[in-house]
Design a protein around this motif. Structure first.
Motif, PDB file in Angstrom:
ATOM      1  N   ILE A  72       0.865  -1.231   0.088  1.00  0.00           N
ATOM      2  CA  ILE A  72      -0.083   0.048  -0.006  1.00  0.00           C
ATOM      3  C   ILE A  72       0.823   1.305   0.051  1.00  0.00           C
ATOM      4  O   ILE A  72       0.530   2.296  -0.806  1.00  0.00           O
ATOM      5  N   ASN A  73       1.925   1.076   0.572  1.00  0.00           N
ATOM      6  CA  ASN A  73       3.130   2.367   0.715  1.00  0.00           C
ATOM      7  C   ASN A  73       3.374   2.546  -0.798  1.00  0.00           C
ATOM      8  O   ASN A  73       3.240   3.788  -1.078  1.00  0.00           O
ATOM      9  N   ALA A  74       3.599   1.799  -1.614  1.00  0.00           N
ATOM     10  CA  ALA A  74       4.114   1.889  -3.070  1.00  0.00           C
ATOM     11  C   ALA A  74       2.905   2.594  -3.950  1.00  0.00           C
ATOM     12  O   ALA A  74       2.885   3.561  -4.604  1.00  0.00           O
ATOM     13  N   LEU A  75       1.938   1.791  -3.612  1.00  0.00           N
ATOM     14  CA  LEU A  75       0.571   2.401  -4.405  1.00  0.00           C
ATOM     15  C   LEU A  75       0.151   3.755  -3.875  1.00  0.00           C
ATOM     16  O   LEU A  75      -0.215   4.680  -4.769  1.00  0.00           O
ATOM     17  N   THR A  76       0.340   4.025  -2.621  1.00  0.00           N
ATOM     18  CA  THR A  76       0.024   5.439  -2.200  1.00  0.00           C
ATOM     19  C   THR A  76       1.015   6.627  -2.837  1.00  0.00           C
ATOM     20  O   THR A  76       0.538   7.500  -3.158  1.00  0.00           O
ATOM     21  N   GLU A  77       2.490   6.211  -2.817  1.00  0.00           N
ATOM     22  CA  GLU A  77       3.172   6.984  -3.489  1.00  0.00           C
ATOM     23  C   GLU A  77       2.784   7.409  -4.922  1.00  0.00           C
ATOM     24  O   GLU A  77       2.999   8.603  -5.416  1.00  0.00           O
TER      25      GLU A  77
END
Length: 423
Positions: A72-77
């Motif tokens: 989710i961190n990568a998608l949020t970025e």
């Protein structure tokens, strides 16, 4: 690949510069947003066994809070960067911190493992503050000054995860694991209050992109310059990930199996990153691509020394960790220049570029580390580890040289009076 319409590192219009300068936030709020974006990654790791015991859950299930957060961190970025271009930097940052506060409270009050995992994944919304802080720095400073400020922000970005596990462990010992998430919520609330007062909007309505998001991503992905800087970041991250995954396997036995000693020596690399970021902040005078080449050369030279020492039979622990310090130093120098490079490809898509490059860096680094892990099966294989590190660092150097070639070609075109173009 198609040519971009211009090399947009030359600067902004006078109106944009004036607006950005007027809206320039204090350096502290950007440092806090950057640090908060990475602190939740590992602050709670010492408490994982107690969390599993509280919920009577399998430890592997609790570990999903790590993998789920990373995804989710990568998608949020990716998403947050594009949203900040379209709707503004300030609202994206404030919404991200607000969601983080709610998620932290949810983790602290979770009655079962399912709800805990749900809110833990929600905490990844704070990753949006990373790319927002970088873009705000770029939009409120010239290229040299921006490199200086990002260098100092990177120091906070490195220090927060270094201190996080220790801080979380103390909170867990004194008050229980739920106190970790209460503390994160309080930190989030304090930073939200500061951001509401200090963080001003830096993107003008006239320069915000129109059309669909995929078109914005397409503009960036069609640029060789974007790929050069992003690839340099990904391979640099991959070098770090290879070290983190292989260091204990390579030299753990020579330290007598002491986790404390291993943790101390591994901390030399993050310390190197802080030093490299400090150098980037103090001496941000060279061109972006030239800084990248210097950074990647330093890493390659350090790792080459380590490879020579290991092949020669030198087994002292410092003969391993000493050369590896250059991984941190090189990455600390790379971070400001590479991020400014990707954000400068299309000035009106700076947020999209920062988020996309960050996600590509994480994914690319993980892929490189996974491939290298296939060759690191035997304990004590120090020469093999150094070889894998050197290959990844050499790929980053190749990307940096390509970025320098593209920048020089564009600069020559401008000097000759031709239309400013970049690949």
């Amino acid at each position: 690949m198609t040519r971009d319409d211009s090399i947009q590192t030359a600067g902004r219009t006078a109106g944009e510069t004036a607006t950005a300068s007027a809206a320039a936030p204090r350096r502290t709020v950007l440092l806090l947003l950057t640090a908060l974006s990475v602190l939740p990654v590992n602050i709670y790791l010492p408490a994982l066994p107690k969390i599993a015991a509280t919920f009577q859950a399998d430890f592997a299930l609790v570990n999903l809070s790590i993998a789920g957060y990373a995804v989710i961190n990568a998608l949020t970025e990716i998403i947050a960067g594009a949203m900040s271009d379209r709707y503004g930097r300030r609202p994206v940052a404030l919404i991200a911190v607000s969601i983080f506060i709610v998620a932290s409270i949810g983790c602290a009050l979770a009655p079962n493992i399912g709800i805990f995992l749900f809110f833990r994944v929600m905490q990844a919304s704070i990753a949006a503050c990373f790319c927002v802080a970088l873009v705000v720095i770029k939009e409120t400073a010239g290229e040299r000054q921006a490199a200086n400020r990002i260098g100092y922000a990177a120091m906070g970005w490195a220090i927060a995860p270094m201190l996080g596990p220790t801080f979380g462990g103390v909170l867990d010992e004194m008050f229980g694991w739920r106190a970790i998430f209460v503390t994160l919520a309080l930190l989030g609330a304090a930073i939200l209050a500061i951001s509401m007062r200090e963080l001003k909007e830096t993107s003008g309505h006239a320069t915000r992109p129109r059309g669909n998001y995929f078109a914005s991503y397409g503009q960036l992905l069609s640029s060789a310059r974007f790929w050069a800087y992003a690839a340099c970041m990904a391979c640099s991250t991959g070098t770090l990930y290879i070290f983190l995954g292989g260091a204990s396997l390579a030299v753990g036995t020579s330290l007598g199996g002491s986790s404390a000693k291993l943790g101390f020596f591994m901390g030399m690399v993050p310390a190197g990153f802080i030093f490299g970021s400090y150098l980037a902040a103090r001496f941000a005078r060279k061109s972006l691509s030239r800084t990248l080449v210097i950074a990647r050369l330093s890493t390659c030279m350090g790792l080459l020394l380590g490879l020579v020492l290991s092949i020669s039979g030198v087994t002292h622990v410092l003969a391993f960790f000493g050369p590896c310090v250059f991984i941190g130093i090189g990455n600390g120098l790379t971070f400001p220049a590479a991020n400014l490079g990707v954000m400068s490809v299309r000035a009106h898509l700076a947020g999209t570029a920062a988020g996309l490059a960050a996600a590509m860096s994480i994914a690319g680094g993980a892929l490189i580390a996974s491939i290298a892990g296939l060759f690191l099966e035997k304990a004590g294989a120090v020469p093999t580890l150094f070889l894998m590190l050197l290959i990844s660092a050499s790929l980053a150097l190749s990307a940096a040289l390509f970025a320098a070639f593209i920048d020089r070609r564009s600069a020559n075109s401008i000097a000759d009076g031709e239309p400013a173009e970049s690949w």
